[in-house]
Design a protein around this motif. Structure first.
Motif, short mmCIF file in Angstrom:
data_model
loop_
_atom_site.label_atom_id
_atom_site.label_comp_id
_atom_site.label_asym_id
_atom_site.label_seq_id
_atom_site.Cartn_x
_atom_site.Cartn_y
_atom_site.Cartn_z
N VAL A 80 0.86 -1.19 0.00
CA VAL A 80 0.00 0.00 0.00
C VAL A 80 0.90 1.24 0.00
CG1 VAL A 80 -1.77 1.31 1.23
CG2 VAL A 80 -1.85 -1.20 1.21
N LEU A 81 0.74 2.05 -1.04
CA LEU A 81 1.47 3.31 -1.16
C LEU A 81 0.49 4.44 -0.87
CD1 LEU A 81 3.96 4.98 -1.91
CD2 LEU A 81 3.22 4.85 -4.30
N LYS A 82 0.78 5.18 0.20
CA LYS A 82 -0.06 6.31 0.58
C LYS A 82 0.71 7.59 0.30
CE LYS A 82 -2.61 3.87 4.14
NZ LYS A 82 -3.21 3.95 5.47
N VAL A 118 0.12 -3.31 -5.93
CA VAL A 118 0.12 -2.02 -5.24
C VAL A 118 -1.27 -1.41 -5.21
CG1 VAL A 118 1.17 0.28 -5.13
CG2 VAL A 118 2.45 -1.62 -6.16
N THR A 119 -1.65 -0.93 -4.03
CA THR A 119 -2.85 -0.11 -3.87
C THR A 119 -2.37 1.30 -3.59
OG1 THR A 119 -4.17 -1.94 -3.01
CG2 THR A 119 -4.92 0.28 -2.47
N LEU A 120 -2.95 2.27 -4.28
CA LEU A 120 -2.59 3.68 -4.11
C LEU A 120 -3.69 4.38 -3.33
CD1 LEU A 120 -0.63 6.00 -4.83
CD2 LEU A 120 -1.98 6.36 -6.91
N GLU A 121 -3.30 5.01 -2.23
CA GLU A 121 -4.29 5.68 -1.39
C GLU A 121 -3.82 7.09 -1.03
OE1 GLU A 121 -4.87 3.21 2.05
OE2 GLU A 121 -6.09 1.78 0.93
N PRO A 122 -4.78 8.02 -0.95
CA PRO A 122 -4.45 9.33 -0.42
C PRO A 122 -4.50 9.27 1.10
CG PRO A 122 -6.75 9.29 -1.03
CD PRO A 122 -6.18 7.94 -1.39
N VAL A 123 -3.70 10.08 1.74
CA VAL A 123 -3.76 10.21 3.19
C VAL A 123 -3.69 11.71 3.46
CG1 VAL A 123 -1.27 9.89 3.53
CG2 VAL A 123 -2.83 9.36 5.38
N TYR A 124 -4.37 12.17 4.49
CA TYR A 124 -4.49 13.61 4.66
C TYR A 124 -3.62 14.19 5.75
CZ TYR A 124 -7.63 13.25 0.90
OH TYR A 124 -8.13 12.99 -0.36
N ALA A 135 5.33 10.42 1.89
CA ALA A 135 4.62 9.22 1.43
C ALA A 135 4.82 8.13 2.47
CB ALA A 135 5.16 8.77 0.08
N MET A 136 4.03 7.09 2.34
CA MET A 136 4.16 5.94 3.23
C MET A 136 4.01 4.68 2.37
SD MET A 136 1.79 4.74 6.46
CE MET A 136 2.25 6.09 7.52
N LEU A 137 4.98 3.80 2.48
CA LEU A 137 4.89 2.51 1.80
C LEU A 137 4.89 1.42 2.86
CD1 LEU A 137 4.83 0.84 -0.80
CD2 LEU A 137 7.34 0.87 -0.78
N ASP A 138 3.79 0.70 2.92
CA ASP A 138 3.65 -0.41 3.87
C ASP A 138 3.97 0.01 5.30
OD1 ASP A 138 2.94 -2.01 1.73
OD2 ASP A 138 4.96 -2.79 1.46
N LEU A 153 10.26 3.98 -4.79
CA LEU A 153 9.19 3.38 -3.98
C LEU A 153 8.29 2.48 -4.82
CD1 LEU A 153 8.15 6.39 -1.71
CD2 LEU A 153 9.38 4.33 -1.01
N VAL A 154 7.93 2.95 -6.00
CA VAL A 154 7.07 2.17 -6.89
C VAL A 154 7.81 0.91 -7.32
CG1 VAL A 154 5.97 2.13 -9.15
CG2 VAL A 154 5.63 4.09 -7.64
N ALA A 155 9.09 1.04 -7.65
CA ALA A 155 9.88 -0.14 -8.05
C ALA A 155 9.96 -1.15 -6.91
CB ALA A 155 11.27 0.29 -8.50
N GLU A 156 10.15 -0.66 -5.70
CA GLU A 156 10.21 -1.55 -4.53
C GLU A 156 8.88 -2.28 -4.34
OE1 GLU A 156 10.55 -1.15 0.32
OE2 GLU A 156 11.51 0.39 -0.92
N ALA A 157 7.79 -1.56 -4.51
CA ALA A 157 6.48 -2.17 -4.33
C ALA A 157 6.16 -3.17 -5.44
CB ALA A 157 5.40 -1.08 -4.28
#
Length: 159
Positions: A80-82, A118-124, A135-138, A153-157
């Motif tokens: 999950v990438l936020k 990968v799931t892409l999510e916004p965080v506020y 950003a936050m990855l996992d 980050l995307v490559a890692e995910a």
């Protein structure tokens, strides 16, 4: 984060979680969090069980579930990438970063890549306003994220 598939009897496991936590003051949020932790999302089959056991209407339970952005209706990807969407991060290039992430992954916010990676999510807010954008990855936070950092980050995910 790994995709969790419901194990066995979803209503039965839900009932056990509700029984364990319903004695808390304001138990609905802790119950929803525990169910999401258990299954990786909140299966719709859980909502009537929660409503019945807490003597709430289904609408009340669904209203709380749908109000909070952290609860998912579907399993998340393996990762999950936020991306922070708060004002400080936006002012430091967060919008461009978000568009780049969507392009790299081929998905929009609240979506998962077709391969389930990968799931892409916004965080506020991630609480790193002075180190924006973040950003936050996992569950691991990253500060002062630029285009190169995002690609890493995307490559890692994707691994």
């Amino acid at each position: 984060m790994n995709i969790h598939q419901p194990r066995g009897d979803v209503p039965g496991r839900t009932l056990a979680i509700v029984e364990e936590l319903k004695g808390l003051e304001g138990p609905l949020l802790p119950i929803l969090h525990e169910i999401q932790h258990e299954f990786g999302y909140v299966p719709q089959d859980c909502l009537p069980v929660i409503a019945r056991e807490l003597n709430l209407s289904r609408a009340e339970v669904y209203g709380v579930f749908s109000f909070y952005r952290d609860f998912r209706e579907h399993p998340a990807g393996r990762h999950v990438l936020k991306l922070c969407r708060a004002e400080a991060c936006q002012s430091m290039g967060g919008d461009a970063l978000a568009e780049r992430a969507k392009h790299l992954l081929g998905i929009d916010f609240h979506e998962t890549t077709p391969d389930g990676a990968v799931t892409l999510e916004p965080v506020y807010c991630l609480g790193l306003c002075s180190c924006a954008p973040s950003a936050m990855l996992d569950g691991e936070v990253h500060a002062r994220v630029d285009a190169d950092d995002l690609e890493a980050l995307v490559a890692e995910a994707r691994r």
